[in-house]
Design a protein around this motif. Structure first.
Motif, PDB file in Angstrom:
ATOM      1  N   ASP A 228     -62.446 -86.013  10.060  1.00 17.99           N
ATOM      2  CA  ASP A 228     -63.257 -86.613   9.002  1.00 17.99           C
ATOM      3  C   ASP A 228     -63.138 -85.828   7.705  1.00 17.99           C
ATOM      4  N   ARG A 229     -63.133 -84.508   7.789  1.00 17.53           N
ATOM      5  CA  ARG A 229     -63.044 -83.675   6.589  1.00 17.53           C
ATOM      6  C   ARG A 229     -61.619 -83.653   6.029  1.00 17.53           C
ATOM      7  N   LEU A 230     -60.629 -83.643   6.908  1.00 16.34           N
ATOM      8  CA  LEU A 230     -59.240 -83.724   6.447  1.00 16.34           C
ATOM      9  C   LEU A 230     -58.980 -85.053   5.749  1.00 16.34           C
ATOM     10  N   LEU A 231     -59.500 -86.127   6.333  1.00 15.51           N
ATOM     11  CA  LEU A 231     -59.331 -87.451   5.749  1.00 15.51           C
ATOM     12  C   LEU A 231     -59.987 -87.522   4.377  1.00 15.51           C
ATOM     13  N   TYR A 232     -61.177 -86.978   4.256  1.00  7.19           N
ATOM     14  CA  TYR A 232     -61.894 -87.006   2.978  1.00  7.19           C
ATOM     15  C   TYR A 232     -61.107 -86.263   1.900  1.00  7.19           C
ATOM     16  N   ILE A 322     -59.369 -76.790   1.783  1.00  6.69           N
ATOM     17  CA  ILE A 322     -58.638 -77.962   2.272  1.00  6.69           C
ATOM     18  C   ILE A 322     -58.044 -78.726   1.093  1.00  6.69           C
ATOM     19  N   TYR A 323     -58.875 -79.005   0.115  1.00  4.42           N
ATOM     20  CA  TYR A 323     -58.427 -79.758  -1.058  1.00  4.42           C
ATOM     21  C   TYR A 323     -57.327 -79.002  -1.802  1.00  4.42           C
ATOM     22  N   ASN A 324     -57.513 -77.706  -1.998  1.00  2.00           N
ATOM     23  CA  ASN A 324     -56.543 -76.913  -2.766  1.00  2.00           C
ATOM     24  C   ASN A 324     -55.180 -76.856  -2.072  1.00  2.00           C
ATOM     25  N   LYS A 325     -55.174 -76.754  -0.746  1.00  2.00           N
ATOM     26  CA  LYS A 325     -53.902 -76.700  -0.019  1.00  2.00           C
ATOM     27  C   LYS A 325     -53.155 -78.034  -0.137  1.00  2.00           C
TER      28      LYS A 325
END
Length: 370
Positions: A228-232, A322-325
């Motif tokens: 869910d967090r990766l998808l977001y 997560i977003y930055n990567k």
């Protein structure tokens, strides 16, 4: 040797059996063909829901057990290897111990010891169940309440009984090895087997115009595995950089269909809360895809890999990481061709099914010849 693999998940035992057969061993895989992954085996141990399903399973159980006798090795995928209550499982375990030579456990699923290690607050910085000193989203969700049976005394007692009846444990991930290293039972690490010959390399030969992210969603494990967090984060990236990237989603599809959908992408997103890349990430890497997954320094050090560290590790402790990567991938997509080749090289070196099979053989022989 004659080997029975009892249970399967993500084609783990099937892949291992294939490599062992090529090495001259006789292997039989018993699996639940009616599970959502639809992993085929040689013996179907599925149980249908409802009263009728219970009656059918009770009627076929003696015939199943008759097929599970006379093996040199029985390898379990999980302490709960059949859809039975702990007291019935204990009876089946006793039968299998009596009618076969050695019992081993493939530590590759959530069980009581792994769960206890995740909750000790010191072994891991994060896990499926704890982020630092805070409960994970899964623990805070209704799914944890619904699925948590690990504190049931009957389940706990059965788990210890199961482990104490094993002749050895083979861990497929760094985390599981750590969870069992203080046990008195012999322990080895072998890794997850990947049939690298079956995955033809589809290297990223040049910088893609658009990076194609891929994520697989399992409805029952979306929160548990952090999908869910990766998808977001991936959706935020694709919304910000629509000209540079796109996202493909596969939700609860059979194993073969999942592999086909994955193969046309550049980057797979998988296993946010893991220190170690798991099956999906490794299969993708075998094809030349880049994995965004767990790949902590402890894991690389554990397997002795000092130079080729191609997995893009994301930390679940902050949303920004997560977003930055993912943003780094999009803005540095010229580096994908090089990462594509080192990704496959990593899997061939550490997870080729023949290498993993040989590690199993070496460990079994060590126990058998004592």
């Amino acid at each position: 040797m004659k080997i029975l693999f009892l249970g399967d998940v993500s084609n783990f035992h099937n892949t291992l059996a294939h490599a062992l057969r090529s090495a001259g061993h006789e292997c039989v895989v018993a699996s639940m063909a009616n599970s959502w992954q639809r992993i085929a085996g040689d013996i179907d141990i599925s149980r249908e829901d409802g009263i009728l399903g219970t009656a059918k399973f009770a009627a076929k159980l003696p015939f199943l057990l008759a097929k599970m006798c006379g093996y040199d090795i029985v390898h379990f995928i999980n302490p709960h290897f059949l859809s039975l209550k702990p007291n019935k499982l204990a009876q089946v375990l006793a039968f299998l111990k009596q009618h076969n030579r050695y019992l081993f456990y493939s530590a590759c699923c959530t069980d009581y010891d792994y769960l206890s290690t995740c909750h000790d607050g010191s072994t891991f910085r994060y896990s499926d169940f704890l982020l630092g000193d805070k409960p994970s989203p899964y623990v805070e969700s209704h799914e944890w309440t619904q699925h948590n049976h690990w504190d049931n005394p009957e389940v706990v007692n059965y788990h210890h009984h199961f482990i104490n009846n094993m002749d050895g444990i083979v861990a497929c991930l760094y985390e599981y090895f750590v969870s069992y290293k203080n046990q008195s039972i012999p322990l080895a690490y072998a890794g997850i087997p990947i049939d690298t010959d079956a995955f033809k390399p589809r290297y990223i030969e040049s910088e893609p115009q658009k990076v194609r992210f891929f994520i697989g969603i399992q409805r029952q494990k979306t929160i548990l595995k952090g999908a869910d967090r990766l998808l977001y984060a991936a959706q935020r990236i694709t919304e910000r950089y629509p000209q540079l990237c796109e996202l493909a989603i596969a939700e609860s599809v059979p194993f073969k269909e999942y592999v086909n959908l994955m193969s046309s992408s550049h980057v797979i997103l998988d296993q946010l809360y893991s220190y170690t890349p798991a099956t999906n990430a490794l299969m993708a890497m075998a094809q030349g895809m880049i994995a965004v997954s767990g790949a902590e320094p402890e894991f690389y050090d554990f397997i002795g890999e000092t130079t080729n560290r191609p997995i893009i590790n994301v930390s679940p402790l902050t949303e920004d990481d997560i977003y930055n990567k993912l943003e780094w991938i999009v803005l540095n997509k010229s580096q994908l061709p090089a990462l594509s080749r080192t990704s496959r090289e990593f899997v061939v070196k550490h997870n080729d099914s023949r290498i993993v099979a040989q590690k199993h053989i070496d460990f079994w022989n060590k126990i058998i010849t004592k």
